[in-house]
Design an enzyme around this catalytic site. Sequence first.
Site: not given
Length: 367
Positions: A50, A338, A341
């Site tokens: 991610s 978040d 990340h």
Amino acid sequence: MDLHSCLNSYFLLLLLCLLNITTINSTKPLEQETVLFGGNFPAFYVIGDSLVDSGNNNHLTTMVKSNFPPYGSDFEGGKATGRFSNGKTIADYIAIYYGLPLVPAYLGLSQEEKNSISTGINYASAGCGILPQTGRQIGTCLSLSVQVDMFQETITNNLKKNFKKSELREHLAESLFMIAIGVNDYTFLFNETTDANEFANKLLHDYLLQIERLHKLGARKFFINNIKPLGCYPNVVAKTVPRGSCNDALNFAVSIFNTKLRKSLSRMTQKFIKTSFLYSDYYNYMLGLRGPSSNQVGSSLLNVTSPCCPNVYDGGQLTSCKPGSIACKAPDTHIFFDPFHPTQLANYMYAIACFHERSICHVILED
């Protein structure tokens, strides 16, 4: 000028001062440094999770997605593309540095687009890892080996249509291959009863196998991003005692893998002729944002412990940024967008540090 624009301008100027860009090492660069830091790459191929996913998970049956607001609020057009940030990722900034277009997600391309693209493709998939079993509990996952499989399909089904055999060999040898994966293996498969050394060896074995596969397929220039200090991320520090402190045991386990990885890459430079590895110490870069020690917040200007989304984050109860979540008004005041990340600002800061501080990104040499 609104508050958000003012903050953007202020922080960019501040970062230029803090990073002291003018004090780059002035010694004559090694040949590998000239190639990897100033290379004219024809293409950029991205493999990872991610941290660098540009939208592959949009097309998978998985709980891990970011193709909805408030993600992408600072991306071009304010659009959520599937990147896990409010804007660009570190892969985006690396592409920009080398003068390449942002790399599109493999699963978002039509067959016609796959046939025509020669500047790189992104295969990264959020929630996935080095081991095939990592992330299965959250849905469909593109593990490291699967991503290499997809790259092999790109060569067979697409690139061979655009290049003669000798041209394709040169294209692959001159392209840059980024690998940024491994944190989810620790997130999903590692716990306090796991032998950290054995686990690192297991990950390393599979990781190096895939580098060898890429090399056999024609890759010669690698950008290797080590694993982040997972123990200092908001999803972890919200549950530690005292709250906000890092989980040093988890960080130590990750650092074992990172150390082994770097040593292995050094050995690979001897094994593989005309192959270069740029090693990115993302672990220590992110750890350094906290301050002199892992449990000391190092900046009064940036929030380094709480995410921007969700804006209300109490004791780790809200574990993700979901559709309808309220984000903070100024993401550039946070390191994390978040709980898992970085913000676009943090990614931008990293890119500056990587290409101007050899302590962060450097070429691996033989032992």
